[in-house]
Write a protein that holds these residues in place. Structure first.
Motif, PDB file in Angstrom:
ATOM      1  N   PRO A 166      -6.130 -65.738  42.328  1.00 58.54           N
ATOM      2  CA  PRO A 166      -6.662 -65.250  43.607  1.00 58.54           C
ATOM      3  C   PRO A 166      -8.071 -64.675  43.500  1.00 58.54           C
ATOM      4  CG  PRO A 166      -4.399 -64.538  43.310  1.00 58.54           C
ATOM      5  CD  PRO A 166      -4.812 -65.165  42.025  1.00 58.54           C
ATOM      6  N   ALA A 167      -8.378 -63.998  42.386  1.00 67.07           N
ATOM      7  CA  ALA A 167      -9.711 -63.416  42.233  1.00 67.07           C
ATOM      8  C   ALA A 167     -10.784 -64.498  42.231  1.00 67.07           C
ATOM      9  CB  ALA A 167      -9.780 -62.597  40.947  1.00 67.07           C
ATOM     10  N   ARG A 168     -10.477 -65.657  41.689  1.00 66.04           N
ATOM     11  CA  ARG A 168     -11.454 -66.744  41.680  1.00 66.04           C
ATOM     12  C   ARG A 168     -11.606 -67.352  43.071  1.00 66.04           C
ATOM     13  NH1 ARG A 168     -10.385 -69.943  35.922  1.00 66.04           N
ATOM     14  NH2 ARG A 168      -9.728 -68.104  34.735  1.00 66.04           N
ATOM     15  N   PHE A 169     -10.494 -67.490  43.792  1.00 69.87           N
ATOM     16  CA  PHE A 169     -10.605 -67.956  45.178  1.00 69.87           C
ATOM     17  C   PHE A 169     -11.453 -66.978  45.987  1.00 69.87           C
ATOM     18  CE2 PHE A 169      -7.052 -71.034  44.826  1.00 69.87           C
ATOM     19  CZ  PHE A 169      -7.576 -72.062  45.606  1.00 69.87           C
ATOM     20  N   ALA A 170     -11.261 -65.677  45.737  1.00 72.17           N
ATOM     21  CA  ALA A 170     -12.039 -64.669  46.460  1.00 72.17           C
ATOM     22  C   ALA A 170     -13.519 -64.796  46.139  1.00 72.17           C
ATOM     23  CB  ALA A 170     -11.535 -63.273  46.109  1.00 72.17           C
ATOM     24  N   ALA A 171     -13.853 -65.051  44.883  1.00 70.57           N
ATOM     25  CA  ALA A 171     -15.262 -65.213  44.506  1.00 70.57           C
ATOM     26  C   ALA A 171     -15.880 -66.421  45.200  1.00 70.57           C
ATOM     27  CB  ALA A 171     -15.377 -65.346  42.991  1.00 70.57           C
ATOM     28  N   VAL A 172     -15.114 -67.510  45.303  1.00 71.97           N
ATOM     29  CA  VAL A 172     -15.606 -68.695  46.013  1.00 71.97           C
ATOM     30  C   VAL A 172     -15.778 -68.378  47.500  1.00 71.97           C
ATOM     31  CG1 VAL A 172     -14.987 -71.035  46.740  1.00 71.97           C
ATOM     32  CG2 VAL A 172     -14.656 -70.335  44.362  1.00 71.97           C
ATOM     33  N   ALA A 173     -14.799 -67.699  48.082  1.00 68.72           N
ATOM     34  CA  ALA A 173     -14.879 -67.343  49.499  1.00 68.72           C
ATOM     35  C   ALA A 173     -16.086 -66.460  49.776  1.00 68.72           C
ATOM     36  CB  ALA A 173     -13.593 -66.639  49.925  1.00 68.72           C
ATOM     37  N   THR A 292     -13.821 -73.187  36.527  1.00 69.91           N
ATOM     38  CA  THR A 292     -14.564 -71.954  36.781  1.00 69.91           C
ATOM     39  C   THR A 292     -15.049 -71.888  38.224  1.00 69.91           C
ATOM     40  OG1 THR A 292     -16.711 -72.901  36.199  1.00 69.91           O
ATOM     41  CG2 THR A 292     -15.366 -72.013  34.390  1.00 69.91           C
ATOM     42  N   VAL A 293     -15.385 -70.663  38.642  1.00 73.45           N
ATOM     43  CA  VAL A 293     -15.935 -70.458  39.983  1.00 73.45           C
ATOM     44  C   VAL A 293     -17.240 -71.226  40.185  1.00 73.45           C
ATOM     45  CG1 VAL A 293     -16.928 -68.732  41.540  1.00 73.45           C
ATOM     46  CG2 VAL A 293     -14.753 -68.274  40.362  1.00 73.45           C
ATOM     47  N   PRO A 294     -18.218 -71.156  39.268  1.00 73.68           N
ATOM     48  CA  PRO A 294     -19.446 -71.938  39.458  1.00 73.68           C
ATOM     49  C   PRO A 294     -19.176 -73.438  39.566  1.00 73.68           C
ATOM     50  CG  PRO A 294     -19.790 -70.273  37.768  1.00 73.68           C
ATOM     51  CD  PRO A 294     -18.329 -70.270  38.073  1.00 73.68           C
ATOM     52  N   GLU A 295     -18.191 -73.929  38.835  1.00 74.87           N
ATOM     53  CA  GLU A 295     -17.853 -75.346  38.901  1.00 74.87           C
ATOM     54  C   GLU A 295     -17.341 -75.720  40.298  1.00 74.87           C
ATOM     55  OE1 GLU A 295     -15.139 -78.488  36.278  1.00 74.87           O
ATOM     56  OE2 GLU A 295     -14.860 -76.319  36.047  1.00 74.87           O
ATOM     57  N   VAL A 296     -16.518 -74.866  40.866  1.00 76.72           N
ATOM     58  CA  VAL A 296     -15.983 -75.133  42.204  1.00 76.72           C
ATOM     59  C   VAL A 296     -17.098 -75.077  43.240  1.00 76.72           C
ATOM     60  CG1 VAL A 296     -14.439 -74.272  44.001  1.00 76.72           C
ATOM     61  CG2 VAL A 296     -13.667 -74.348  41.623  1.00 76.72           C
ATOM     62  N   LEU A 297     -17.968 -74.105  43.134  1.00 81.72           N
ATOM     63  CA  LEU A 297     -19.074 -73.991  44.094  1.00 81.72           C
ATOM     64  C   LEU A 297     -20.031 -75.178  43.982  1.00 81.72           C
ATOM     65  CD1 LEU A 297     -19.760 -70.164  43.822  1.00 81.72           C
ATOM     66  CD2 LEU A 297     -18.829 -71.391  45.805  1.00 81.72           C
ATOM     67  N   ALA A 298     -20.271 -75.640  42.761  1.00 78.99           N
ATOM     68  CA  ALA A 298     -21.128 -76.813  42.587  1.00 78.99           C
ATOM     69  C   ALA A 298     -20.481 -78.055  43.190  1.00 78.99           C
ATOM     70  CB  ALA A 298     -21.413 -77.030  41.103  1.00 78.99           C
ATOM     71  N   ALA A 299     -19.162 -78.190  43.023  1.00 74.44           N
ATOM     72  CA  ALA A 299     -18.460 -79.325  43.608  1.00 74.44           C
ATOM     73  C   ALA A 299     -18.475 -79.240  45.133  1.00 74.44           C
ATOM     74  CB  ALA A 299     -17.025 -79.362  43.096  1.00 74.44           C
ATOM     75  N   ALA A 300     -18.330 -78.029  45.662  1.00 72.67           N
ATOM     76  CA  ALA A 300     -18.397 -77.857  47.113  1.00 72.67           C
ATOM     77  C   ALA A 300     -19.755 -78.271  47.656  1.00 72.67           C
ATOM     78  CB  ALA A 300     -18.083 -76.406  47.474  1.00 72.67           C
ATOM     79  N   ALA A 301     -20.807 -77.901  46.963  1.00 71.80           N
ATOM     80  CA  ALA A 301     -22.144 -78.288  47.389  1.00 71.80           C
ATOM     81  C   ALA A 301     -22.308 -79.809  47.385  1.00 71.80           C
ATOM     82  CB  ALA A 301     -23.195 -77.644  46.486  1.00 71.80           C
TER      83      ALA A 301
END
Length: 309
Positions: A166-173, A292-301
């Motif tokens: 959940p903490a990683r989902f929160a960081a992405v959010a 990782t969180v940066p990996e998810v954010l990069a994929a979202a972009a």
């Protein structure tokens, strides 16, 4: 009128990956009434496929409450239980994978590694149906989205091994909200506490927590009009596929080679596993924790850049 009974008594994602096969059966048997023995909560989704005339409420591996269908099709996938459940109905024709334990030899062999969409399309092709594995899209529901254009984060899943922390989902959010996205958190009623923790840790308002507040129609509409969907390997990910919404899917115990979205620029499947076997457990899978969180954010972009506004 003769009937075709399709057995798929599972959950949302399971139903959505079988849509191409069910539509192929509809074309194969145009003069038959198409029955789906399945989860009654998904009747609205089944109707949107255009392949189902009637849903027969059914869960588990007992025989569905249908008397002697002309054709019975095992789309459930639990051998030999599902084969035996349909054999008990004494259909004129049984369409199922070969299962020596159930005494059924008139079907194709199960493959150890095969995408779920391809698997069921291969089964119905054996019966003479013309199945298109890309035939996954759904029409929109007849209700409006509760948050049109939102970024949808779905932290829950049926098993702990599929739940990214959940903490990683929160960081992405938090990062998406800082970029100007309206972010909402979805889940079942039982996951409302989890969604609340994610929203609070991300600094989102309480109104961002939609867990337990959306019926199936509202959930369909929410994903249909979403700007972005980020989830684990669960039903919401398959909804994003059905509506071609930009999506990032986080895989752990299961391989995207079996359950992943189509190879399109608007979808990214993240996986750091090494095997194909799905191990369902209470704790997050080690492969899932490698994301990782940066990996998810990069994929979202990437998926946002590849998709029209």
């Amino acid at each position: 009128m003769p009937a075709v009974l399709m057995l798929r008594a599972l959950n949302l994602g399971d139903l959505l990956v079988s849509v191409p096969a069910m539509r192929a059966l509809r074309r194969r048997y145009p003069r038959h009434r198409m029955l789906l023995a399945g989860n009654p909560a998904l009747a609205e989704v089944a109707a949107l496929t255009g392949a189902v005339d009637e849903c027969v409420p059914h869960r588990g591996l007992g025989p569905p409450a249908v008397a002697a269908p002309d054709v019975a099709v095992d789309l459930h996938g639990v051998l030999p239980g599902s084969v035996r459940a349909l054999q008990a109905l004494r259909p004129r024709r049984l369409v199922a994978f070969a299962c020596a334990e159930a005494g059924h030899t008139g079907g194709p062999l199960v493959r150890e590694v095969e995408h779920e969409v391809a698997k069921w399309c291969r089964l119905v092709r054996y019966d003479g149906a013309d199945a298109d594995e890309g035939d996954l899209l759904l029409p929109p529901p007849d209700v409006a989205s509760p948050r049109p254009g939102a970024a949808v984060l779905h932290p829950g899943a049926g098993y702990g091994s599929k739940r990214w922390p959940p903490a990683r989902f929160a960081a992405v959010a938090r990062a998406l909200a800082a970029q100007g996205h309206e972010v909402v958190i979805t889940g079942t009623a039982a996951e409302r506490g989890l969604a609340a923790r994610v929203a609070a840790a991300a600094g989102l308002p309480e109104t961002a927590n939609l867990a337990g507040t959306t019926g199936i129609g509202s959930l369909l509409a929410l994903v249909h009009e979403a700007a972005l969907v980020i989830s684990g390997d669960t039903g919401v990910a398959h909804l994003a596929t059905a509506y071609e919404r930009p999506s990032v899917v986080l895989f752990g115990p299961a391989s995207p080679r079996i359950w992943g979205p189509p190879a399109k620029p608007c979808h990214v499947a993240l996986w750091h596993g090494t095997g194909e076997r799905e191990v369902l457990a209470d704790r997050p899978d080690p492969a899932l924790l490698r994301i990782t969180v940066p990996e998810v954010l990069a994929a979202a972009a990437r998926v946002l850049a590849a998709s029209p506004a």
